[in-house]
Scaffold this motif. Structure first.
Motif, PDB file in Angstrom:
ATOM      1  N   TRP A  80       0.881  -1.270  -0.459  1.00 28.02           N
ATOM      2  CA  TRP A  80      -0.062  -0.305   0.008  1.00 28.02           C
ATOM      3  C   TRP A  80       0.874   1.216   0.195  1.00 28.02           C
ATOM      4  O   TRP A  80       1.859   1.571   0.632  1.00 28.02           O
ATOM      5  CB  TRP A  80      -0.853   0.124   1.478  1.00 28.02           C
ATOM      6  CG  TRP A  80      -2.289  -0.812   0.991  1.00 28.02           C
ATOM      7  CD1 TRP A  80      -2.177  -2.017   1.507  1.00 28.02           C
ATOM      8  CD2 TRP A  80      -2.893  -1.128   0.430  1.00 28.02           C
ATOM      9  NE1 TRP A  80      -3.325  -2.905   1.181  1.00 28.02           N
ATOM     10  CE2 TRP A  80      -4.152  -2.118   0.341  1.00 28.02           C
ATOM     11  CE3 TRP A  80      -3.925  -0.116  -0.285  1.00 28.02           C
ATOM     12  CZ2 TRP A  80      -4.691  -1.997  -0.030  1.00 28.02           C
ATOM     13  CZ3 TRP A  80      -5.076   0.113  -0.939  1.00 28.02           C
ATOM     14  CH2 TRP A  80      -6.082  -1.270  -0.919  1.00 28.02           C
ATOM     15  N   LEU A  81       0.439   2.091  -1.066  1.00 26.82           N
ATOM     16  CA  LEU A  81       0.311   3.587  -0.752  1.00 26.82           C
ATOM     17  C   LEU A  81       0.271   4.574   0.290  1.00 26.82           C
ATOM     18  O   LEU A  81      -0.843   5.185   0.262  1.00 26.82           O
ATOM     19  CB  LEU A  81       0.695   4.011  -2.435  1.00 26.82           C
ATOM     20  CG  LEU A  81       1.945   3.705  -3.477  1.00 26.82           C
ATOM     21  CD1 LEU A  81       1.019   3.848  -4.359  1.00 26.82           C
ATOM     22  CD2 LEU A  81       3.405   4.127  -3.813  1.00 26.82           C
ATOM     23  N   HIS A  82       0.843   4.582   1.613  1.00 29.53           N
ATOM     24  CA  HIS A  82       0.218   4.405   2.792  1.00 29.53           C
ATOM     25  C   HIS A  82       0.277   6.564   2.318  1.00 29.53           C
ATOM     26  O   HIS A  82       1.709   6.650   2.288  1.00 29.53           O
ATOM     27  CB  HIS A  82       0.274   4.158   3.940  1.00 29.53           C
ATOM     28  CG  HIS A  82       0.193   3.282   4.302  1.00 29.53           C
ATOM     29  ND1 HIS A  82      -0.932   2.074   3.680  1.00 29.53           N
ATOM     30  CD2 HIS A  82       0.992   1.816   4.367  1.00 29.53           C
ATOM     31  CE1 HIS A  82      -0.583   1.305   4.524  1.00 29.53           C
ATOM     32  NE2 HIS A  82       0.126   0.849   4.957  1.00 29.53           N
ATOM     33  N   SER A  83      -0.569   7.071   3.027  1.00 28.29           N
ATOM     34  CA  SER A  83      -0.769   8.639   2.795  1.00 28.29           C
ATOM     35  C   SER A  83      -0.417   8.961   1.847  1.00 28.29           C
ATOM     36  O   SER A  83       1.200   9.789   1.262  1.00 28.29           O
ATOM     37  CB  SER A  83       0.671   9.130   3.845  1.00 28.29           C
ATOM     38  OG  SER A  83       0.018   8.860   5.419  1.00 28.29           O
ATOM     39  N   ALA A  84      -0.862   8.328   0.837  1.00 22.44           N
ATOM     40  CA  ALA A  84      -0.749   8.122  -0.894  1.00 22.44           C
ATOM     41  C   ALA A  84      -0.714  10.230  -0.916  1.00 22.44           C
ATOM     42  O   ALA A  84       0.469  10.204  -1.429  1.00 22.44           O
ATOM     43  CB  ALA A  84      -1.716   7.967  -1.888  1.00 22.44           C
ATOM     44  N   ASP A  85      -0.776  11.127  -0.728  1.00 21.15           N
ATOM     45  CA  ASP A  85      -0.762  12.802  -0.839  1.00 21.15           C
ATOM     46  C   ASP A  85       0.278  12.678  -0.524  1.00 21.15           C
ATOM     47  O   ASP A  85       0.673  14.233  -0.966  1.00 21.15           O
ATOM     48  CB  ASP A  85      -2.302  13.117  -0.248  1.00 21.15           C
ATOM     49  CG  ASP A  85      -2.976  12.723   1.099  1.00 21.15           C
ATOM     50  OD1 ASP A  85      -1.794  11.799   1.405  1.00 21.15           O
ATOM     51  OD2 ASP A  85      -2.944  13.802   1.137  1.00 21.15           O
ATOM     52  N   LYS A  86       1.213  12.323   0.120  1.00 20.92           N
ATOM     53  CA  LYS A  86       2.494  12.673   0.355  1.00 20.92           C
ATOM     54  C   LYS A  86       3.591  11.609   0.698  1.00 20.92           C
ATOM     55  O   LYS A  86       4.445  11.624   0.956  1.00 20.92           O
ATOM     56  CB  LYS A  86       2.343  12.648   2.371  1.00 20.92           C
ATOM     57  CG  LYS A  86       1.229  13.931   2.760  1.00 20.92           C
ATOM     58  CD  LYS A  86       2.058  15.551   3.434  1.00 20.92           C
ATOM     59  CE  LYS A  86       0.990  16.568   3.804  1.00 20.92           C
ATOM     60  NZ  LYS A  86       0.812  16.484   4.324  1.00 20.92           N
ATOM     61  N   ASN A  87       2.995  10.624  -0.430  1.00 20.27           N
ATOM     62  CA  ASN A  87       4.440   9.451  -0.096  1.00 20.27           C
ATOM     63  C   ASN A  87       4.598   9.563  -1.761  1.00 20.27           C
ATOM     64  O   ASN A  87       4.768  10.165  -2.748  1.00 20.27           O
ATOM     65  CB  ASN A  87       2.648   8.250  -1.302  1.00 20.27           C
ATOM     66  CG  ASN A  87       3.510   7.119  -0.742  1.00 20.27           C
ATOM     67  OD1 ASN A  87       4.496   6.895  -1.661  1.00 20.27           O
ATOM     68  ND2 ASN A  87       3.701   6.405  -0.124  1.00 20.27           N
ATOM     69  N   SER A  88       6.347  10.049  -1.401  1.00 20.53           N
ATOM     70  CA  SER A  88       7.534   9.821  -2.701  1.00 20.53           C
ATOM     71  C   SER A  88       7.481   8.805  -3.945  1.00 20.53           C
ATOM     72  O   SER A  88       7.831   9.126  -4.859  1.00 20.53           O
ATOM     73  CB  SER A  88       8.775  10.386  -2.250  1.00 20.53           C
ATOM     74  OG  SER A  88       8.999   9.216  -0.896  1.00 20.53           O
ATOM     75  N   PHE A  89       6.723   7.950  -3.555  1.00 15.58           N
ATOM     76  CA  PHE A  89       6.815   6.495  -3.953  1.00 15.58           C
ATOM     77  C   PHE A  89       5.909   6.722  -5.567  1.00 15.58           C
ATOM     78  O   PHE A  89       5.367   6.513  -5.971  1.00 15.58           O
ATOM     79  CB  PHE A  89       6.504   5.132  -3.598  1.00 15.58           C
ATOM     80  CG  PHE A  89       8.019   4.717  -3.794  1.00 15.58           C
ATOM     81  CD1 PHE A  89       8.979   4.554  -4.233  1.00 15.58           C
ATOM     82  CD2 PHE A  89       8.245   4.370  -2.104  1.00 15.58           C
ATOM     83  CE1 PHE A  89      10.084   3.822  -4.023  1.00 15.58           C
ATOM     84  CE2 PHE A  89       9.020   3.884  -1.592  1.00 15.58           C
ATOM     85  CZ  PHE A  89      10.230   3.448  -2.424  1.00 15.58           C
ATOM     86  N   VAL A  90       4.666   7.820  -4.902  1.00 11.65           N
ATOM     87  CA  VAL A  90       3.450   8.086  -6.028  1.00 11.65           C
ATOM     88  C   VAL A  90       4.482   8.900  -7.292  1.00 11.65           C
ATOM     89  O   VAL A  90       4.060   8.493  -8.268  1.00 11.65           O
ATOM     90  CB  VAL A  90       2.217   8.705  -5.014  1.00 11.65           C
ATOM     91  CG1 VAL A  90       1.212   9.600  -6.689  1.00 11.65           C
ATOM     92  CG2 VAL A  90       1.846   7.866  -4.672  1.00 11.65           C
ATOM     93  N   GLY A  91       4.992   9.977  -6.748  1.00 11.78           N
ATOM     94  CA  GLY A  91       5.659  10.271  -8.315  1.00 11.78           C
ATOM     95  C   GLY A  91       6.408   9.381  -9.004  1.00 11.78           C
ATOM     96  O   GLY A  91       6.662   9.717  -9.853  1.00 11.78           O
ATOM     97  N   ILE A  92       7.295   8.453  -8.176  1.00 10.75           N
ATOM     98  CA  ILE A  92       7.806   7.907  -8.918  1.00 10.75           C
ATOM     99  C   ILE A  92       7.483   7.672  -9.667  1.00 10.75           C
ATOM    100  O   ILE A  92       7.967   6.771 -11.072  1.00 10.75           O
ATOM    101  CB  ILE A  92       9.247   7.425  -7.641  1.00 10.75           C
ATOM    102  CG1 ILE A  92       9.905   8.099  -6.856  1.00 10.75           C
ATOM    103  CG2 ILE A  92      10.106   5.992  -8.410  1.00 10.75           C
ATOM    104  CD1 ILE A  92      10.066   7.335  -5.204  1.00 10.75           C
TER     105      ILE A  92
END
Ligand SMILES: Cc1cc2nc3c(=O)[nH]c(=O)nc-3n(C[C@H](O)[C@H](O)[C@H](O)COP(=O)(O)OP(=O)(O)OC[C@H]3O[C@@H](n4cnc5c(N)ncnc54)[C@H](O)[C@@H]3O)c2cc1C
Length: 415
Positions: free
Chosen positions: A62-74
C-alpha cells in the motif's frame, strides 16, 4: 557491478532507503555504490508473480499517506499505473462473517481506544499502549489483532508516544504492477553490487574500511540502511563498537507480519477487493483481501505472535491456517476452491529478520538516536529512522534522501 576497492560513499542496502539515498547522490560529483546482500533490489519491497495472472507483493503493497508519499511521483515517472480503489478494511467487509452492527460497535471501540491512548500521550510520559484498552471490553482481542497488522505486535509491546508520532493522512493507493516491482524499476539505473553481505565497518582510521562477503573496500562516508534487528544483533559489526546505535535499534525491533496468497477458482462467488474477517473474540486471526485488483485469488495477512507461531511451524502453515479460517466463514465446501500459491516468512529472512519497526514502551525517542550521524562519516537511514512515516516504504525512501543530504552537508562544512 564488481566491488570497487575505494569509493566516496558506500550505501549499505538496496531497499527503499538505500535507493532514496543513491538517487539523491546522483547529481553530486561523489562516487557512490550500493552494497546489497541479496541478489535483487527492494529489500522488504518484493513483488512476485504468484501465478501468470496474479501479482503478489510479499512485503509492502500500500502507498500509505498517498498524498504525501514520494513513491507516487516515482511511480508516475516510471510509468507505473496507480490504483486508487479504496482499501477494503472498512468498506466491503463480507457481512455474513462480520455483520454491520457488530462492525459499527467494533469501530467505535477502536476509535475510543485511540482517543484514550492519544490523550495519555499528551502528558509526554511513555507507556505501553495496551494499558489503554478498556478492562473487560468485548472488542479488546480484535483491537489487539489490528495492532498486530499495524505494528507487527500486540499492544503490550507498543509505545503510546510512538503511536502518536505516526502520521497517516488516511489515503491509501496501490501500484498495479506491484510496489516491489516499482522499486526494482527505480533502482535499475543505479550502481549496485549484489550478493554483497557487509559484515564489518571499521571507522578507527581516517578512511572507513568495509568488509563484505566479496572482499573489502574503503570509503569516506557510509550510509547504513539495514533493518534494526540486524543492527541490534550486530550482523554488521562496527569497530570501534557503537553501543548507542545497538541500544537504539534494540528499542525499535521489527515485529512480525506475513502474507499468504491463495488461488481462487470460481472467483465470481466473492466481491472484487472485498474483505473477510470474523473471529472477533480472538487476536489470533487473519484478515483476508478478496480478489485484489479483481484477480482470481485471496491474500491473507497475519501479524504478531500468531504470525510468528505460523512462521515457526514451517512452510505451508500460513496457507493451511488461512484455508481453515476461510472455510469457517464460507463453509467447508469452499476449501476445494482454494489452493496455496505463495507465502512470506519475513522473520526467518536473514536480511530482514522481521516486518517493520515499532518502538517498545519507553523507547519512542530512539528513532532520532538511530538516525543521528556519527563523527560526520557514518550515516543512518531506513524506515525505523523516519520521525513520522516509520514502518513504511515511503518513510524509508525519504530517510535515505535525508541521509544523503547529511553526507553532502558534512562534506560542504569540511571544505
Ligand atoms: C508483510 C509486510 C507488509 C508491508 N506492508 C507495507 C505497506 O503496505 N506499505 C508500506 O509503506 N510499507 C509496508 N511494509 C513495510 C516496508 O516494506 C518497509 O518499511 C520498507 O520496505 C523498508 O525499507 P528499508 O530500506 O528501510 O529496509 P529494507 O527494505 O529491509 O532494505 C534494507 C536492505 O539491506 C539489505 N541488507 C541487510 N543486511 C545487509 C548486509 N549485512 N549487507 C548488505 N545488505 C544488507 C537487505 O537485503 C535489504 O535489501 C510492509 C512490510 C512487510 C514485511
Amino acid at each position: 557491478m564488481s566491488l570497487p576497492s575505494s569509493i566516496d560513499v558506500a550505501i549499505i542496502g538496496a531497499g527503499a532507503a538505500g535507493l532514496g539515498a543513491a538517487h539523491a547522490l546522483k547529481g553530486s560529483s561523489l562516487s557512490f555504490i550500493v552494497l546489497e546482500a541479496r541478489d535483487r533490489v527492494g529489500g522488504r519491497g518484493h513483488t512476485i508473480m504468484a501465478a501468470p495472472n496474479i501479482t503478489f507483493d510479499l512485503g509492502c503493497g500500500w502507498l500509505h499517506s498517498a498524498d504525501k508519499n514520494s513513491f507516487v511521483g516515482i511511480a508516475e515517472a516510471c510509468d507505473f499505473e496507480i490504483d486508487k480503489t479504496l482499501p477494503p478494511w472498512r468498506e466491503r467487509v463480507v457481512a455474513t462473517a462480520f455483520p454491520q452492527q457488530e462492525r459499527d460497535d467494533f469501530l467505535r471501540a477502536l476509535h475510543d481506544f485511540y482517543v484514550r491512548a492519544e490523550q495519555a500521550a499528551h502528558d509526554g510520559r511513555d507507556k505501553p499502549a495496551g494499558l489503554y484498552l478498556e478492562p473487560g471490553n468485548r472488542w479488546n482481542p480484535m483491537i489487539d489483532a489490528i495492532s498486530t497488522y499495524v505494528n507487527g505486535c500486540e499492544l503490550d509491546q507498543v509505545s503510546i508516544l510512538d503511536i502518536e508520532a505516526y502520521h497517516d493522512t488516511g489515503i491509501n493507493w496501490r501500484v498495479r504492477r506491484g510496489y516491489g516491482a516499482l522499486m526494482a524499476a527505480y533502482g535499475a539505473s543505479l550502481p549496485l553490487v549484489f550478493n554483497c553481505n557487509v559484515t564489518l565497518i571499521d571507522h578507527s582510521a581516517r578512511r572507513l574500511r568495509i568488509e563484505t562477503s566479496l572482499g573489502a573496500l574503503t570509503a569516506d562516508k557510509v550510509i547504513v540502511t539495514v533493518p534494526t534487528n540486524l543492527i541490534a544483533d550486530e550482523a554488521i559489526r562496527f569497530v570501534p563498537g557503537l553501543l548507542t546505535k545497538i541500544d537504539a535499534a534494540a528499542g525499535l525491533p521489527l515485529g512480525v507480519d506475513d502474507k499468504v496468497m491463495l488461488a481462487l477458482s470460481e472467483p465470481e462467488a466473492l466481491p472484487k477487493d472485498g474483505n473477510l474477517r470474523g473471529l472477533t473474540f480472538r487476536t489470533d486471526m487473519g484478515t483476508y483481501h478478496l480478489r485484489p485488483f479483481g484477480q482470481p485469488c485471496i491474500e491473507g495477512f497475519f501479524g504478531g505472535r500468531h504470525a510468528k507461531a505460523l512462521e515457526d511451524a514451517g512452510e505451508g502453515a500460513f496457507a493451511a491456517a488461512a484455508i481453515d479460517e476461510i472455510a469457517r466463514y464460507l463453509g467447508n465446501d469452499f476449501r476445494r476452491k482454494l489452493s496455496p500459491l505463495s507465502e512470506s516468512r519475513w522473520a526467518h529472512d536473514p536480511f530482514a529478520r522481521g516486518a517493520y519497526s515499532h518502538a517498545l514502551p519507553g523507547h519512542a525517542d530512539k528513532r532520532a538516536v538511530l538516525a543521528a550521524p556519527v563523527d560526520g562519516r557514518l550515516f543512518f537511514a531506513g524506515e525505523a529512522t523516519s520521525p513520522n512515516f516509520f514502518s513504511t516504504a515511503h518513510g524509508a525512501h525519504d530517510s535515505g534522501e535525508r541521509a544523503a543530504r547529511e553526507v553532502l552537508a558534512a562534506l560542504a562544512s569540511a571544505r
